[in-house]
Design a protein around this motif. Structure first.
Motif, PDB file in Angstrom:
ATOM      1  N   LEU A  88       0.861  -1.175   0.000  1.00 15.66           N
ATOM      2  CA  LEU A  88       0.000   0.000   0.000  1.00 15.66           C
ATOM      3  C   LEU A  88       0.897   1.224   0.000  1.00 15.66           C
ATOM      4  N   VAL A  89       0.453   2.279  -0.653  1.00 17.81           N
ATOM      5  CA  VAL A  89       1.165   3.548  -0.608  1.00 17.81           C
ATOM      6  C   VAL A  89       0.338   4.465   0.272  1.00 17.81           C
ATOM      7  N   TYR A  90       0.974   5.005   1.288  1.00 14.73           N
ATOM      8  CA  TYR A  90       0.282   5.883   2.227  1.00 14.73           C
ATOM      9  C   TYR A  90       0.957   7.237   2.194  1.00 14.73           C
ATOM     10  N   GLY A  91       0.170   8.270   2.013  1.00 15.65           N
ATOM     11  CA  GLY A  91       0.690   9.625   2.017  1.00 15.65           C
ATOM     12  C   GLY A  91      -0.175  10.505   2.893  1.00 15.65           C
ATOM     13  N   GLU A  92       0.459  11.467   3.526  1.00 18.81           N
ATOM     14  CA  GLU A  92      -0.262  12.344   4.439  1.00 18.81           C
ATOM     15  C   GLU A  92       0.207  13.779   4.247  1.00 18.81           C
ATOM     16  N   ILE A  93      -0.759  14.686   4.186  1.00 18.81           N
ATOM     17  CA  ILE A  93      -0.479  16.114   4.108  1.00 18.81           C
ATOM     18  C   ILE A  93      -1.324  16.776   5.183  1.00 18.81           C
ATOM     19  N   GLY A  94      -0.730  17.711   5.873  1.00 20.25           N
ATOM     20  CA  GLY A  94      -1.509  18.455   6.853  1.00 20.25           C
ATOM     21  C   GLY A  94      -1.349  17.920   8.256  1.00 20.25           C
ATOM     22  N   ASP A  95      -2.239  18.354   9.101  1.00 21.43           N
ATOM     23  CA  ASP A  95      -2.210  18.033  10.525  1.00 21.43           C
ATOM     24  C   ASP A  95      -2.967  16.732  10.760  1.00 21.43           C
ATOM     25  N   PRO A  96      -2.286  15.664  11.210  1.00 26.07           N
ATOM     26  CA  PRO A  96      -2.972  14.381  11.401  1.00 26.07           C
ATOM     27  C   PRO A  96      -4.043  14.423  12.498  1.00 26.07           C
ATOM     28  N   ARG A  97      -4.076  15.479  13.307  1.00 25.21           N
ATOM     29  CA  ARG A  97      -5.111  15.593  14.341  1.00 25.21           C
ATOM     30  C   ARG A  97      -6.410  16.175  13.780  1.00 25.21           C
ATOM     31  N   ARG A  98      -6.346  16.709  12.565  1.00 26.60           N
ATOM     32  CA  ARG A  98      -7.525  17.292  11.930  1.00 26.60           C
ATOM     33  C   ARG A  98      -8.269  16.217  11.134  1.00 26.60           C
ATOM     34  N   PRO A  99      -9.530  16.473  10.776  1.00 26.90           N
ATOM     35  CA  PRO A  99     -10.260  15.495   9.957  1.00 26.90           C
ATOM     36  C   PRO A  99      -9.502  15.183   8.665  1.00 26.90           C
ATOM     37  N   ALA A 100      -9.589  13.944   8.252  1.00 26.74           N
ATOM     38  CA  ALA A 100      -8.845  13.484   7.079  1.00 26.74           C
ATOM     39  C   ALA A 100      -9.756  13.346   5.869  1.00 26.74           C
ATOM     40  N   ILE A 101      -9.153  13.524   4.721  1.00 30.01           N
ATOM     41  CA  ILE A 101      -9.794  13.225   3.439  1.00 30.01           C
ATOM     42  C   ILE A 101      -8.997  12.063   2.860  1.00 30.01           C
ATOM     43  N   LEU A 102      -9.661  10.971   2.549  1.00 31.02           N
ATOM     44  CA  LEU A 102      -8.978   9.782   2.059  1.00 31.02           C
ATOM     45  C   LEU A 102      -9.278   9.604   0.572  1.00 31.02           C
ATOM     46  N   PHE A 103      -8.222   9.377  -0.190  1.00 31.30           N
ATOM     47  CA  PHE A 103      -8.356   9.036  -1.597  1.00 31.30           C
ATOM     48  C   PHE A 103      -7.806   7.633  -1.770  1.00 31.30           C
ATOM     49  N   TYR A 104      -8.515   6.816  -2.521  1.00 27.96           N
ATOM     50  CA  TYR A 104      -8.040   5.460  -2.785  1.00 27.96           C
ATOM     51  C   TYR A 104      -7.976   5.254  -4.291  1.00 27.96           C
ATOM     52  N   CYS A 105      -6.870   4.714  -4.738  1.00 28.24           N
ATOM     53  CA  CYS A 105      -6.722   4.294  -6.133  1.00 28.24           C
ATOM     54  C   CYS A 105      -5.859   3.037  -6.117  1.00 28.24           C
ATOM     55  N   HIS A 106      -6.151   2.115  -6.999  1.00 32.19           N
ATOM     56  CA  HIS A 106      -5.250   0.970  -7.135  1.00 32.19           C
ATOM     57  C   HIS A 106      -4.231   1.316  -8.211  1.00 32.19           C
ATOM     58  N   TYR A 107      -3.071   0.726  -8.123  1.00 34.30           N
ATOM     59  CA  TYR A 107      -2.042   1.015  -9.117  1.00 34.30           C
ATOM     60  C   TYR A 107      -1.591  -0.236  -9.859  1.00 34.30           C
ATOM     61  N   ASP A 108      -2.179  -1.371  -9.532  1.00 37.49           N
ATOM     62  CA  ASP A 108      -1.849  -2.589 -10.267  1.00 37.49           C
ATOM     63  C   ASP A 108      -2.833  -2.742 -11.416  1.00 37.49           C
ATOM     64  N   GLY A 109      -2.419  -3.490 -12.421  1.00 37.35           N
ATOM     65  CA  GLY A 109      -3.258  -3.664 -13.592  1.00 37.35           C
ATOM     66  C   GLY A 109      -3.268  -5.104 -14.070  1.00 37.35           C
ATOM     67  N   GLN A 110      -4.017  -5.325 -15.101  1.00 40.25           N
ATOM     68  CA  GLN A 110      -4.148  -6.659 -15.692  1.00 40.25           C
ATOM     69  C   GLN A 110      -3.114  -6.845 -16.804  1.00 40.25           C
ATOM     70  N   PRO A 111      -2.719  -8.079 -17.055  1.00 36.60           N
ATOM     71  CA  PRO A 111      -1.816  -8.332 -18.181  1.00 36.60           C
ATOM     72  C   PRO A 111      -2.469  -7.896 -19.501  1.00 36.60           C
ATOM     73  N   ALA A 112      -1.644  -7.619 -20.473  1.00 42.26           N
ATOM     74  CA  ALA A 112      -2.138  -7.237 -21.793  1.00 42.26           C
ATOM     75  C   ALA A 112      -1.402  -8.052 -22.852  1.00 42.26           C
ATOM     76  N   ASP A 113      -2.106  -8.424 -23.880  1.00 45.92           N
ATOM     77  CA  ASP A 113      -1.523  -9.178 -24.994  1.00 45.92           C
ATOM     78  C   ASP A 113      -1.002  -8.178 -26.023  1.00 45.92           C
ATOM     79  N   PRO A 114       0.318  -8.046 -26.167  1.00 48.57           N
ATOM     80  CA  PRO A 114       0.860  -7.083 -27.124  1.00 48.57           C
ATOM     81  C   PRO A 114       0.340  -7.270 -28.545  1.00 48.57           C
ATOM     82  N   ALA A 115       0.027  -8.496 -28.930  1.00 48.25           N
ATOM     83  CA  ALA A 115      -0.485  -8.748 -30.282  1.00 48.25           C
ATOM     84  C   ALA A 115      -1.850  -8.113 -30.509  1.00 48.25           C
ATOM     85  N   ARG A 116      -2.579  -7.866 -29.427  1.00 50.54           N
ATOM     86  CA  ARG A 116      -3.911  -7.268 -29.548  1.00 50.54           C
ATOM     87  C   ARG A 116      -3.902  -5.784 -29.180  1.00 50.54           C
ATOM     88  N   TRP A 117      -2.707  -5.243 -28.964  1.00 53.64           N
ATOM     89  CA  TRP A 117      -2.580  -3.852 -28.551  1.00 53.64           C
ATOM     90  C   TRP A 117      -2.285  -3.003 -29.779  1.00 53.64           C
TER      91      TRP A 117
END
Length: 187
Positions: A88-117
């Motif tokens: 997991l990649v965790y990043g924080e900006i600001g004061d951790p004692r204040r309310p947080a805004i969470l963003f989630y994104c995945h960064y892994d992907g599916q295999p791709a067939d170069p012949a069909r690309w």
């Protein structure tokens, strides 16, 4: 599309944040994007070139470390959290004692067939003059800083829309906030 995505994410974040320190944050974000769009496109190109198939742990770690570096360049405290699988990649900006805004994104992907690309190599980002369906042709060069990025241009690469562009859109939101003089809501 990436410009629209970035501006849309930046606008949504700015519209809900009323403590803007500038009279017109949308204009400031737009001006920032226009000044930096070629650099933004270069950052996307570099990120897309890292293969991200989940079972390829060496490249998964390259992706994770790239995201940590992107966050740190934007003033975040960032780290990897080991999971026994892709970290997991965790990043924080600001004061951790204040309310947080969470963003989630995945960064892994599916295999791709170069012949069909369309470009032959899924992890070689390709810049097209328009969408493939609209007859777009691959361009021989990418814009350099200071050059305009045309709205019809399209970038094709594996994971471009799911989920690497959204990850960068969030990074660019942080850049846009800074350019607009907006203080993140948890500071």
């Amino acid at each position: 599309m990436w410009k629209t995505l970035c501006l849309g994410v930046c606008w949504a974040a700015l519209a809900g944040h009323v403590r803007a320190q500038t009279a017109d944050p949308v204009r400031a974000v737009r001006a920032h994007r226009e000044r930096h769009e070629a650099a933004m496109l270069a950052e996307l190109r570099e990120f897309l070139a890292i293969p991200n198939v989940a079972r390829d742990s060496a490249n998964i770690y390259r992706n994770a470390r790239a995201i940590v570096a992107m966050l740190e360049r934007r003033g975040a405290t960032a780290r990897l959290i080991e999971t026994g699988g892709p970290p997991l990649v965790y990043g924080e900006i600001g004061d951790p004692r204040r309310p947080a805004i969470l963003f989630y994104c995945h960064y892994d992907g599916q295999p791709a067939d170069p012949a069909r690309w369309a470009t032959g190599d899924p992890w070689r980002p390709a810049l097209f003059s328009a969408a493939l369906e609209a007859g777009g042709r691959e361009m021989t060069r990418w814009p350099v800083p200071g050059e305009r990025v045309e709205p019809e241009w399209r970038v094709y690469a594996r994971s471009a829309s799911d989920d690497k562009s959204p990850i960068l859109a969030l990074m660019w939101m942080l850049d846009g906030w800074r350019a607009a003089g907006v203080t993140p809501p948890n500071r």
